[in-house]
Motif scaffolding. Structure first.
Motif, PDB file in Angstrom:
ATOM      1  N   VAL A 490      64.823  51.497   7.283  1.00  0.00           N
ATOM      2  CA  VAL A 490      63.919  50.742   7.993  1.00  0.00           C
ATOM      3  C   VAL A 490      63.744  49.430   7.806  1.00  0.00           C
ATOM      4  O   VAL A 490      63.241  48.885   8.706  1.00  0.00           O
ATOM      5  N   LEU A 491      64.097  49.015   6.711  1.00  0.00           N
ATOM      6  CA  LEU A 491      63.798  47.474   6.327  1.00  0.00           C
ATOM      7  C   LEU A 491      65.092  46.799   6.720  1.00  0.00           C
ATOM      8  O   LEU A 491      65.067  45.416   6.750  1.00  0.00           O
ATOM      9  N   GLY A 492      66.201  47.610   6.962  1.00  0.00           N
ATOM     10  CA  GLY A 492      67.477  46.944   7.241  1.00  0.00           C
ATOM     11  C   GLY A 492      67.292  46.080   8.495  1.00  0.00           C
ATOM     12  O   GLY A 492      68.141  45.306   8.872  1.00  0.00           O
ATOM     13  N   VAL A 493      66.396  46.588   9.496  1.00  0.00           N
ATOM     14  CA  VAL A 493      66.269  45.526  10.623  1.00  0.00           C
ATOM     15  C   VAL A 493      65.387  44.705  10.632  1.00  0.00           C
ATOM     16  O   VAL A 493      64.515  44.148  11.797  1.00  0.00           O
ATOM     17  N   GLY A 494      64.539  44.475   9.450  1.00  0.00           N
ATOM     18  CA  GLY A 494      63.611  43.543   9.682  1.00  0.00           C
ATOM     19  C   GLY A 494      62.131  44.225   9.051  1.00  0.00           C
ATOM     20  O   GLY A 494      62.159  45.279   9.197  1.00  0.00           O
ATOM     21  N   GLY A 495      61.364  43.164   9.049  1.00  0.00           N
ATOM     22  CA  GLY A 495      59.938  43.567   8.494  1.00  0.00           C
ATOM     23  C   GLY A 495      59.185  42.573   7.673  1.00  0.00           C
ATOM     24  O   GLY A 495      59.974  41.911   6.723  1.00  0.00           O
ATOM     25  N   GLU A 496      57.918  42.648   7.490  1.00  0.00           N
ATOM     26  CA  GLU A 496      57.087  42.048   6.527  1.00  0.00           C
ATOM     27  C   GLU A 496      56.280  42.695   5.623  1.00  0.00           C
ATOM     28  O   GLU A 496      56.017  42.307   4.670  1.00  0.00           O
ATOM     29  N   LEU A 497      55.822  43.794   6.221  1.00  0.00           N
ATOM     30  CA  LEU A 497      54.891  44.593   5.555  1.00  0.00           C
ATOM     31  C   LEU A 497      55.400  46.236   5.413  1.00  0.00           C
ATOM     32  O   LEU A 497      55.539  46.683   6.628  1.00  0.00           O
ATOM     33  N   ASP A 516      59.204  49.343  -6.929  1.00  0.00           N
ATOM     34  CA  ASP A 516      60.297  48.370  -7.802  1.00  0.00           C
ATOM     35  C   ASP A 516      61.517  48.427  -6.724  1.00  0.00           C
ATOM     36  O   ASP A 516      62.027  47.275  -6.903  1.00  0.00           O
ATOM     37  N   HIS A 517      62.072  49.218  -5.936  1.00  0.00           N
ATOM     38  CA  HIS A 517      63.190  49.366  -5.344  1.00  0.00           C
ATOM     39  C   HIS A 517      62.987  48.141  -4.345  1.00  0.00           C
ATOM     40  O   HIS A 517      63.920  47.437  -4.051  1.00  0.00           O
ATOM     41  N   VAL A 518      61.992  48.075  -3.703  1.00  0.00           N
ATOM     42  CA  VAL A 518      61.643  46.985  -2.565  1.00  0.00           C
ATOM     43  C   VAL A 518      61.862  45.737  -3.134  1.00  0.00           C
ATOM     44  O   VAL A 518      62.178  44.706  -2.506  1.00  0.00           O
ATOM     45  N   ALA A 519      60.925  45.339  -4.342  1.00  0.00           N
ATOM     46  CA  ALA A 519      60.986  44.283  -5.027  1.00  0.00           C
ATOM     47  C   ALA A 519      62.579  43.709  -5.412  1.00  0.00           C
ATOM     48  O   ALA A 519      62.920  42.589  -5.273  1.00  0.00           O
ATOM     49  N   ALA A 520      63.184  44.871  -5.884  1.00  0.00           N
ATOM     50  CA  ALA A 520      64.594  44.227  -6.313  1.00  0.00           C
ATOM     51  C   ALA A 520      65.481  44.009  -5.061  1.00  0.00           C
ATOM     52  O   ALA A 520      66.475  43.378  -5.102  1.00  0.00           O
ATOM     53  N   HIS A 521      65.562  45.093  -4.103  1.00  0.00           N
ATOM     54  CA  HIS A 521      66.566  44.806  -2.892  1.00  0.00           C
ATOM     55  C   HIS A 521      65.938  43.922  -1.559  1.00  0.00           C
ATOM     56  O   HIS A 521      66.843  43.740  -0.992  1.00  0.00           O
ATOM     57  N   HIS A 522      64.696  44.100  -1.333  1.00  0.00           N
ATOM     58  CA  HIS A 522      64.282  43.388  -0.487  1.00  0.00           C
ATOM     59  C   HIS A 522      62.970  42.455  -0.484  1.00  0.00           C
ATOM     60  O   HIS A 522      61.701  42.542  -0.053  1.00  0.00           O
ATOM     61  N   PRO A 523      63.284  41.410  -1.140  1.00  0.00           N
ATOM     62  CA  PRO A 523      62.275  40.301  -1.614  1.00  0.00           C
ATOM     63  C   PRO A 523      61.477  39.848  -0.427  1.00  0.00           C
ATOM     64  O   PRO A 523      62.178  39.587   0.360  1.00  0.00           O
ATOM     65  N   GLY A 524      60.359  39.556  -0.634  1.00  0.00           N
ATOM     66  CA  GLY A 524      59.587  39.258   0.208  1.00  0.00           C
ATOM     67  C   GLY A 524      58.762  39.982   1.140  1.00  0.00           C
ATOM     68  O   GLY A 524      57.921  39.716   1.957  1.00  0.00           O
ATOM     69  N   ILE A 525      59.187  41.411   0.930  1.00  0.00           N
ATOM     70  CA  ILE A 525      58.325  42.175   1.444  1.00  0.00           C
ATOM     71  C   ILE A 525      57.236  42.653   0.833  1.00  0.00           C
ATOM     72  O   ILE A 525      57.215  43.147  -0.246  1.00  0.00           O
ATOM     73  N   GLU A 526      55.977  42.525   1.633  1.00  0.00           N
ATOM     74  CA  GLU A 526      54.604  43.199   1.003  1.00  0.00           C
ATOM     75  C   GLU A 526      54.658  44.602   1.015  1.00  0.00           C
ATOM     76  O   GLU A 526      54.843  45.150   2.201  1.00  0.00           O
ATOM     77  N   VAL A 527      54.346  45.455   0.018  1.00  0.00           N
ATOM     78  CA  VAL A 527      54.070  46.566   0.078  1.00  0.00           C
ATOM     79  C   VAL A 527      52.485  47.002  -0.394  1.00  0.00           C
ATOM     80  O   VAL A 527      51.986  46.576  -1.214  1.00  0.00           O
ATOM     81  N   LEU A 528      52.111  47.907   0.581  1.00  0.00           N
ATOM     82  CA  LEU A 528      50.586  48.486   0.484  1.00  0.00           C
ATOM     83  C   LEU A 528      50.852  49.785   0.248  1.00  0.00           C
ATOM     84  O   LEU A 528      51.503  50.868   0.885  1.00  0.00           O
TER      85      LEU A 528
END
Length: 544
Positions: A490-497, A516-528
Motif C-alpha cells: 500500500v505504501l509502494g504507490v506513495g502516501g504520507e500518513l 518499526d517496519h515502516v520506520a525502517a523501510h518507509h522513512p518519512g511516513i507518519e504512523v497513527l
C-alpha cells in the motif's frame, strides 16, 4: 491604498478562479433558492460551483508560472468537462471566451473586452432557442458595456463597467421572463455570473463589490416576455422529465450540428458547447434519456453521461425548503468495536454499532431517530450498495434529507469525518468528505479460519491474509509477515500518513512491530495507531 492591476497574468487568473469558487460557495444556497427557470430544481448554485471548481482544479495543474493563454485554456477544458446544468454549460463558454483571445501576453482591458464579446457569442450560439431574462442576457449586457469602454480603457475600468452592467441587467430579468416576475426573483444563473464578474473586479482592483441585495426592477404589467421563438422551453418549461448531459469527442462540427437538430426533436433546453480542442459538452431536457444518448453515440464517442430526474429533484428541493429554518447537520456512522465507537463519537458522530451484522431496518430507525434535518451517513462497508440506496430513498421525508457517503471501511470513514465542517454549505461539506474517503487507500489484515481459494492462491487455516479493499493480495504463514508485506504494497504507490485501527484480537506488540517496519523501510511516513476493538480483522489500515 488599493492599486489596480494594469493586466492579469497566469497567476492572477488562477487567483481569480479560486475567488470564483469561494464566492460561489458563499452564495450557493442563495442562488439555489432563486432557481425557478427552466426547472425549479434548486440546483443552479450547485451546478455553477461544481463547474467552476472543475475549471479551477484543471487550471491548477498547469501551475501559476504558466501564461494567461495556458491557464485560460485549462480553465475552459476543465469547465467543459465538468459542466453541470444549463448554467454550468454557459459558464464554460465564458471561460472559453477568455481562452479564445488570450495568448502569452497578460490580459489587459482590450483583451478583456474581446473575451467577454467572444463569450457572449459562444454562449448565444450554443443555445438552440435563446430566452431573454437568463444568464445569457446578463452576459450579453456585460459584454456590451465592456465593448462601449474607450479603446485604451484600463483593465479595471472595463472589469467594473462589465460587472455593474451585469448587476443592472440582472435586476431587470424579472421583467423579461414572466416566471421570474411571478416568483419575485432574479435569474439564478445571472446572479452566479455576477459573482464571477465581481470576483474579477476583486482581483483587478483589490476590492470586491458588495451586492448582497440586488434590487429587482419593477415589473411593468404590459411588458411582454421576450422570446426568440415560440418554444416549450421559453416562458414555461416543457413536459420533460429528465436532464441528460454527456461529453462528446471524436466528432466534428457537421455531426455536432446534426446532433443539435436531433436533440431539438427529442426535447428542449438543448445546449452544446466545445472547449476549442475537440471536446463538447452536451445538455438536453427530454422525456426519455435513451434516444438522447443514442443520438450522441451516432455523433461520436460519448462519456461521463449524467442523467437527472426532475420529478425526484423537485421533490427533494421542496423538502429542503420546507425544513430550511431547522436544518442542522448530523453524521451517523456505522461502527464496530468499542475503541472505534469512541473515536467516531469523539469527532461528533452518532454511532450505530455493527459488532453483529446491522440490518437495513436498524439503519433506517437510527436515521429517523436523529433530530438533524440533514443526515450524512458513513456506512463504512457495513451494508451493500443496493441496501443503502433503498434505505436512502425510504429515509428521505419531511424531517430528513439523507446523504450517503462513499466510505467502504472505518478508516475511510475516519478520513471523511476529519474534514467534516457543519459550518460549510451542505454540498461543499459532502464533497470534501467524499473526496477524503475516496482518496484514502484502505486494506485489512486477518487470519484465515479455513482452507480456501483466493485470487492469490490457496490459503490454509491460520495463514495471515492481507487485503487491499476487499481483494486478497498477500498470503503468508505468519500474520506479522503478511502485515509487513501488505504495508509494503500500500505504501509502494506513495502516501504520507498510515493509520492503523487495531482489532480486538491483535497480539501484544504487533502494532509496534509494524510501526518499526515502516520506520525502517518507509522513512518519512507518519504512523497513527488507534485501538479499534473490531472483531474479524486484526487491523484495518488507511493511507493518505
Amino acid at each position: 491604498m488599493l492599486i489596480a492591476l494594469d493586466s492579469v497574468d497566469g497567476e492572477a487568473l488562477l487567483r481569480w478562479s479560486r475567488r470564483c469558487v469561494d464566492g460561489l460557495v458563499t452564495r450557493c444556497e442563495e442562488i439555489n433558492s432563486l432557481n425557478v427557470f427552466p426547472v425549479a430544481d434548486s440546483d443552479t448554485g450547485t451546478n455553477l460551483l461544481f463547474t467552476m471548481r472543475a475549471a479551477a482544479e484543471g487550471a491548477e495543474v498547469v501551475g501559476r508560472a504558466a501564461s494567461v493563454g495556458a491557464v485560460a485554456a485549462a480553465l475552459a477544458r476543465g469547465a467543459v468537462a465538468g459542466a453541470r446544468g444549463n448554467s454550468g454549460v454557459i459558464l464554460s463558454q465564458v471561460l472559453r471566451g477568455i481562452a479564445e483571445v488570450a495568448g502569452d501576453e497578460p490580459l489587459d482591458g482590450r483583451l478583456l473586452r474581446g473575451a467577454l464579446n467572444e463569450a457572449a457569442v459562444l454562449a448565444t450560439e450554443a443555445i438552440s432557442i435563446p430566452v431573454e431574462g437568463t444568464i445569457v442576457t446578463v452576459l450579453r449586457h456585460a459584454a456590451a458595456a465592456a465593448d462601449a469602454c474607450p479603446h485604451d480603457a484600463a483593465l479595471a475600468v472595463v472589469a467594473v463597467e462589465a460587472a455593474d452592467a451585469a448587476a443592472e441587467a440582472l435586476a431587470r430579468t424579472p421583467s423579461q421572463l414572466s416566471v421570474l416576475g411571478a416568483a419575485g426573483v432574479v435569474d439564478a444563473g445571472g446572479l452566479g455570473l455576477l459573482v464571477i464578474l465581481d470576483a474579477l473586479v476583486g482581483v483587478v482592483t483589490g476590492a470586491t463589490p458588495e451586492r448582497e441585495d440586488i434590487v429587482v426592477a419593477p415589473v411593468a404589467p404590459a411588458t411582454p416576455v421576450v422570446v426568440a421563438q415560440p418554444s416549450a422551453c421559453a416562458d414555461e418549461p416543457g413536459d420533460q422529465d429528465y436532464e441528460v448531459m454527456y461529453l462528446l469527442s471524436g466528432s466534428d462540427s457537421r455531426r455536432v450540428d446534426t446532433l443539435r437538430s436531433r436533440l431539438g426533436e427529442l426535447g428542449d433546453s438543448v445546449i452544446i458547447v466545445g472547449d476549442g480542442e475537440g471536446s463538447w459538452s452536451v445538455h438536453v431536457h427530454c422525456s426519455d434519456p435513451g434516444p438522447a444518448i443514442e443520438a450522441g453515440l451516432a455523433a461520436g464517442r460519448t462519456h461521463d453521461i449524467r442523467i437527472s430526474c426532475f420529478v425526484l429533484d423537485e421533490a427533494r428541493a421542496g423538502r429542503v425548503r420546507r425544513r430550511a429554518a431547522a436544518a442542522d447537520r448530523g453524521v451517523l456512522a456505522i461502527v464496530a468495536g468499542d475503541g472505534a465507537a469512541d473515536l467516531f463519537a469523539g469527532e461528533g458522530a452518532t454511532v450505530l454499532r455493527c459488532d453483529e451484522p446491522v440490518t437495513p431496518d436498524q439503519l433506517l430507525d437510527a436515521i429517523r431517530a436523529l433530530d438533524s434535518g440533514e443526515v450524512l451517513v458513513l456506512p463504512n462497508g457495513a451494508l451493500s450498495a443496493p441496501e443503502l440506496v433503498t434505505i436512502g430513498v425510504a429515509a428521505r421525508d419531511e424531517s430528513h434529507e439523507v446523504l450517503l457517503l462513499p466510505s467502504s471501511s472505518m478508516v475511510q470513514g475516519l478520513a471523511a469525518l476529519a474534514v467534516h465542517d457543519p459550518g460549510r454549505a451542505a454540498v461543499d461539506d459532502v464533497f470534501a468528505m467524499s473526496e477524503a474517503a475516496a482518496t484514502t487507500r484502505w486494506g485489512s489484515l486477518r487470519v484465515a479460519t479455513e482452507r480456501a481459494l483466493t485470487l492469490m492462491g490457496t490459503c490454509e487455516a491460520g495463514d495471515g491474509l492481507g487485503l487491499i479493499g476487499r481483494e486478497v493480495v498477500v498470503i503468508a504463514p505468519d500474520p506479522a509477515e503478511a502485515g509487513r508485506r501488505l504495508i509494503d504494497q500500500v505504501l509502494g504507490v506513495g502516501g504520507e500518513l498510515l493509520t492503523l485501527l487495531l482489532g480486538a484480537e491483535v497480539p501484544a506488540g504487533f502494532a509496534d512491530l509494524l510501526s518499526d517496519h515502516v520506520a525502517a523501510h518507509h522513512p518519512g511516513i507518519e504512523v497513527l495507531i488507534y485501538e479499534g476493538g473490531q472483531s474479524g480483522d486484526l487491523l484495518q489500515l488507511g493511507v493518505e
